[in-house]
Design an enzyme around this catalytic site. Structure first.
Site, short mmCIF file in Angstrom:
data_model
loop_
_atom_site.label_atom_id
_atom_site.label_comp_id
_atom_site.label_asym_id
_atom_site.label_seq_id
_atom_site.Cartn_x
_atom_site.Cartn_y
_atom_site.Cartn_z
N GLN A 164 11.42 11.91 1.65
CA GLN A 164 11.56 13.33 1.95
C GLN A 164 11.69 14.17 0.69
O GLN A 164 11.01 15.18 0.53
CB GLN A 164 12.78 13.56 2.84
CG GLN A 164 12.68 12.95 4.22
CD GLN A 164 13.97 13.14 5.01
OE1 GLN A 164 14.98 13.60 4.50
NE2 GLN A 164 13.93 12.77 6.29
N GLU B 104 18.49 17.66 -6.64
CA GLU B 104 19.24 16.70 -5.83
C GLU B 104 20.44 16.21 -6.63
O GLU B 104 20.62 16.54 -7.81
CB GLU B 104 18.34 15.54 -5.41
CG GLU B 104 17.19 15.98 -4.52
CD GLU B 104 16.39 14.84 -3.93
OE1 GLU B 104 16.93 13.73 -3.82
OE2 GLU B 104 15.22 15.07 -3.58
N ARG C 117 24.79 8.90 -5.77
CA ARG C 117 24.75 8.45 -4.38
C ARG C 117 25.80 7.41 -4.04
O ARG C 117 26.37 7.42 -2.95
CB ARG C 117 23.36 7.86 -4.08
CG ARG C 117 22.30 8.90 -3.87
CD ARG C 117 20.97 8.28 -3.54
NE ARG C 117 20.00 9.31 -3.21
CZ ARG C 117 18.72 9.08 -2.97
NH1 ARG C 117 18.26 7.84 -3.02
NH2 ARG C 117 17.90 10.06 -2.67
N HIS D 278 19.36 1.65 1.71
CA HIS D 278 18.23 2.52 1.41
C HIS D 278 17.28 1.97 0.37
O HIS D 278 16.07 2.04 0.55
CB HIS D 278 18.78 3.87 0.95
CG HIS D 278 17.75 4.92 0.71
ND1 HIS D 278 16.84 5.31 1.67
CD2 HIS D 278 17.46 5.68 -0.40
CE1 HIS D 278 16.05 6.26 1.19
NE2 HIS D 278 16.40 6.49 -0.07
N HIS E 133 22.04 5.11 1.13
CA HIS E 133 21.90 6.56 1.18
C HIS E 133 23.10 7.14 1.93
O HIS E 133 23.47 6.64 2.99
CB HIS E 133 20.60 6.96 1.87
CG HIS E 133 20.21 8.38 1.59
ND1 HIS E 133 20.85 9.45 2.18
CD2 HIS E 133 19.28 8.91 0.77
CE1 HIS E 133 20.32 10.57 1.74
NE2 HIS E 133 19.35 10.27 0.88
N SER F 200 0.81 -1.22 0.00
CA SER F 200 0.00 0.00 0.00
C SER F 200 0.85 1.27 0.00
O SER F 200 0.50 2.26 0.63
CB SER F 200 -0.95 0.00 1.20
OG SER F 200 -0.23 -0.03 2.43
N ARG G 207 20.17 4.12 -8.47
CA ARG G 207 18.97 4.93 -8.69
C ARG G 207 19.25 6.42 -8.58
O ARG G 207 19.90 6.86 -7.64
CB ARG G 207 17.89 4.54 -7.66
CG ARG G 207 16.63 5.39 -7.77
CD ARG G 207 15.55 4.91 -6.83
NE ARG G 207 15.89 5.10 -5.43
CZ ARG G 207 15.66 6.22 -4.75
NH1 ARG G 207 15.14 7.28 -5.36
NH2 ARG G 207 15.96 6.30 -3.47
N ASP H 203 9.59 -9.45 1.36
CA ASP H 203 8.60 -10.53 1.28
C ASP H 203 8.16 -10.81 -0.15
O ASP H 203 7.96 -11.96 -0.54
CB ASP H 203 7.39 -10.20 2.15
CG ASP H 203 7.77 -9.86 3.58
OD1 ASP H 203 8.70 -10.51 4.12
OD2 ASP H 203 7.15 -8.96 4.17
#
Length: 504
Positions: free
Chosen positions: A43, A110, A268, A328, A224, A8, A363, A203
């Protein structure tokens, strides 16, 4: 069609809403309460709105560059082409992205983005705003929601997914479906240090592995760079560095430029490794200096970070704060095509559980929420289409990866293996399959995981099932990392990897 969505977050709820709006009967099954998971913790924001001098093509180029050239171009093109539509949809569903006094969307920047193209909400509470809006939309739609339900397995009959097996209040039961959409998130709790909430135990990937679905890119785990090194793990957004914050060593010198010409705005993986090495050399955490941004701007742009740092006795407006890397995001996962189809008919995967090919080896910041929204909608749209699984750029074509059941066996002459526990597994993964890796350490990790797999009894409780999922993924991740012999993106091998990180 009867559709079950497992998870969800933004990917699962987007898929559920689109499926219901297309006329399908939809049930959302979620491990905790609806809206729990990684989405609410995000964030930075959602990349995909382009100002003057920017374009979808440049966003695609930045995504591919950050992914070390291993991103699948067709998947990236879908992401940037459909991103603005999905952001507009979020706004229509009630997400109040931050705007200027004149009403224009405020755009942040970013690391590894050449332009400011990231919309955000509540300053640094974008994920929470998105989760709240999507949960409200699902609650008001004719969608059945089953909370506190643990995914035990995907049910496959005659080669197709036909439902799921769940555990609710200790009772195991089967839920039938014409299609299953996995949106279970990642597996941050493979590691001793992670930004992920407690439910991120892999899972969905584990369930897919057990039924023989293709997986790939598990070796690419993103760490991260900047987690507050005071108290429980708390992420300090990359957007802080996008606003001008710098990273300092113990002597107050900026050090990341020694690893990359973009310094603190490098990809990153580069920044995280630079921090790990520097912290190991000096025997203490590095510092993030945001003082030049100023107290008013910090409080307004990053209210959540500002509050948490002050609660922990730190005033980041007047002095640098200690930071350290943590696990992360999982770039790999269940292999899909451009519509979320997996190698098992009737089984879809969207969001972090999926390997869409967008992220490659690393990513790009603020692409994860975008990916969840774009591919969640695409999976729902594909429910009525004939099944045709055409994964984008299969890993074997890139020459050095692992699909289920492949890869070298890691013999280990050391006969002493510590007893299995989640803590022991997390420590092993952090030390041997973490930021810095070596062949010897990876071989030990694979051998240890396989011995644990052979010795651990079948799980009965939810906690034991989570541990079993983590153990299965640990073996697969370590094997994939061992199979990929070159260093690329988030997968970095060097002879002294384990020894270096022991001091971090």
């Amino acid at each position: 069609m009867n559709v079950i969505v497992v998870g969800s977050g933004i990917a699962g709820l987007t898929a559920a809403l689109h499926a219901r709006e297309a006329g399908h009967s939809v049930t959302v099954v979620t491990k905790g309460a609806i809206g729990d998971g990684c989405t609410g913790y995000a964030q930075g924001g959602v990349a995909g709105i382009y100002g003057a001098g920017d374009s979808a093509g440049q966003h695609a180029a930045d995504t591919i560059d950050a992914g070390a050239g291993l991103s699948d171009v067709s998947a990236v093109e879908v992401l940037v082409r459909e991103g603005a539509t999905r952001i507009a949809e979020l706004i229509a569903r009630g997400v109040a992205f931050d705007r200027s006094p004149s009403g224009e969307l405020l755009l942040g920047r970013e690391a590894a983005h050449r332009h400011a193209r990231i919309v955000h909400a509540g300053g640094d509470a974008t994920g929470a705003a998105i989760a709240q809006a999507l949960v409200a939309a699902v609650r008001s739609a004719d969608v059945t929601v089953v909370e506190e339900a643990f995914l035990a397995d995907v049910i496959v009959e005659e080669g197709s997914a036909r439902g799921i097996r769940v555990v609710v209040d200790g009772v195991v039961s089967d839920l039938s479906a014409d299609a299953v959409i996995l949106a279970t998130g990642g597996a941050g709790h493979l590691y001793a240090h992670t930004t992920n909430p407690v439910g991120a135990t892999g899972d969905g990937v584990a369930a897919a592995l057990r039924v023989g679905a293709a997986v790939a890119d598990l070796e690419f785990v993103q760490f991260h760079p900047t987690i507050l090194a005071e108290g429980p793990a708390f992420l300090v957004s990359e957007a802080v560095r996008g606003e001008g914050a710098t990273l300092l060593d113990a002597a107050g010198r900026r050090f990341v430029f020694g690893s990359h010409p973009d310094g603190e705005l490098a990809p990153r993986d580069v920044v995280a490794r630079a921090i790990a090495r520097q912290a190991a050399r000096q025997g203490s955490p590095v510092r993030l200096d945001a003082t030049m941004i100023g107290r008013p701007r910090l409080a307004h742009r990053f209210p959540t970070i500002d509050r948490v740092t002050r609660e922990r006795g730190l005033d980041w407006s007047s002095e640098p704060i200690p930071v350290t890397p943590a696990a992360h995001y999982l770039m790999g996962g269940v292999v899909t095509d451009l519509d979320g189809r997996t190698s098992i008919p009737g089984l879809f995967a969207v969001g972090e559980v999926a390997r869409t090919g967008v992220h490659g080896a690393n990513r790009l910041a603020s692409n994860s929420l975008l990916e969840g929204a774009v591919f969640g909608a695409r999976a729902a749209a594909a429910l009525d289409s004939p099944w045709q699984y055409l994964p984008v750029a299969a890993r074997e074509e890139r020459g050095n990866g692992l699909l289920r059941g492949e890869g070298p066996f890691a013999d280990d002459a050391d006969t002493h293996v510590v007893a299995f526990s989640r803590a022991a597994l997390q420590r092993m993964m952090w030390d041997h399959v973490g930021l810095l890796r070596s062949e010897d350490a990876l071989r030990r990790a694979v051998a240890t995981a396989r011995r644990w797999l052979a010795a651990v009894p079948d799980p009965t409780t939810v906690a034991q099932r989570e541990d079993a999922n983590l153990l299965l993924l640990a073996e697969a991740t370590a094997s994939a990392a061992l199979a990929r012999t070159e260093s690329i993106g988030a997968h970095f091998r060097e002879p002294v990897a384990a020894a270096l990180l022991e001091t971090v």
